[in-house]
Design an enzyme around this catalytic site. Sequence first.
Site: not given
Ligand code: NAD
Length: 461
Positions: A316, A440, A266, A183, A308, A116, A181
Amino acid sequence: MADAFDLIVVGAGPGGYVAAIRASQLGLKVALIERETQLGGTCLRVGCIPSKALLETSELYEQSQKSFAERGIIIQGAALDIAQMMKHKQGVVNMLDGGIQGLMKKNKIERFAGHGRLKGNGVVEVTGSQPATLTGKKILIATGSVSSSLPGIQPDGNLIGTSTEALSWPEVPKHLVVIGAGVIGLELGTVWRRLGSQVTVLEYLPRILPGIDSQVAAEAQKILEKQGMKFRLGTKVTLVKANTHGCTVEIEGSEPVTCDRVLIAVGRKPCTDNLGLDEAGVKMDKRGFIQVNAAYRTTAENVYAIGDVIGGAMLAHKAEEEGIAFAEKLVTGHGHINYVTIPAVIYTAPEIAAVGATEDSLKEAGIKYRAGRFTFAANGRARAAGHTEGFVKILADAETDRVLGVHIIGAHAGELIAEAAVAMEFGASSEDIARCCHAHPTLAEAVREAALAVDKRAIHS
Ligand code: NAD
């Protein structure tokens, strides 16, 4: 030109398809445009659902290898069949996609397959397998987000991948390097570690899980390290190269790391490519997120956006809430959303779940609070199940006792957090939770005990 619609929704993720259903329930004639064959967006196709299928399956596999025997269950010859694991995962996705397709029919939402693009004045052009030009009184952009990468680092779709590829690798990498590191890094790192990979997580910050309460994040790191995941914090990745044998990850001020595969996790960025936003007069902020007002209206008349693509928590269920609030505001003038009580869950083992303020943010804001903590090691059900790691922490206003935040690391934390979210939505005090009888033996008793602990009167600690 097709018939005019009351509402055209672009993007059939949890934000878009839920908004379409609610708008239809409220009497609008709705069109839904989606370029992927399957509905449900990233969450269903290459996100929440397939990752949970792999997390559940890999946990079963690990249990069969490590913990069944100590419970007196002897399994001989348990082995991994990755192809079957992926088939099961895809089956779950396909079944849920079928469910959403059915919901579209039931709600008389007209589905258009293709990309779209806004043309201004209520016109949206659909290109692809089913080209069309639609006109709508209102347009909703719910196009979500895509994985971001690092400068100079391009996923190659093979050895260097994002979460999308890491959900479908055909074999277990011997050594997997996860960059980030957050999610995604920890959830998918956990899947592949359980299946046999050596996993090294490289994180730029001095801690894991930014945004999560730091005490919980520290506990998570300790537990994940015990499970075998390796962390290198304060590590800046500068280059990733793939060759025929594997990958080399270059790090600032340190020796490069070699591995078989790299997962780039990241963060994610808004998906706004080729949407015709400029033509339609829709403005974005510096980071590329679409700007909206409280009713989700963009800078263009009759064009709205949710999920998003407008920023905030990329979850979600946040997008779903916005989809419903948008439709209700549009049709009735009233819609409800409380961003403070939107929970977050990380599906590692143990799970991590949170709602409301962290201890770090309360300290930073100078808000006086009382904290109550209860460990799962003192909970009977957790003992019986063999899931004794972690704790529940409740933060309550020092003066009013109103619950300001709840943080859980432990088995089924993602289910337990719902009680906390409901309590906070109702404006509960920690005393309110403490006065509610909890069955419990259940893990939920740990929530009540943490509420009692706010007033230093937990029974079992
Ligand atoms: P995030 O933002 O959770 O984590 C990215 C990490 O990468 C951060 O800790 C950051 O400091 C690090 N980082 C950035 N640049 C870097 C570098 N050059 N070298 C090393 N580390 C670096 O992002 P994500 O894990 O990719 O997730 C993306 C989005 O998707 C998030 O908003 C997350 O909430 C969403 N998500 C949610 C769920 C859930 O709710 N269970 C699951 C998957 C994704």
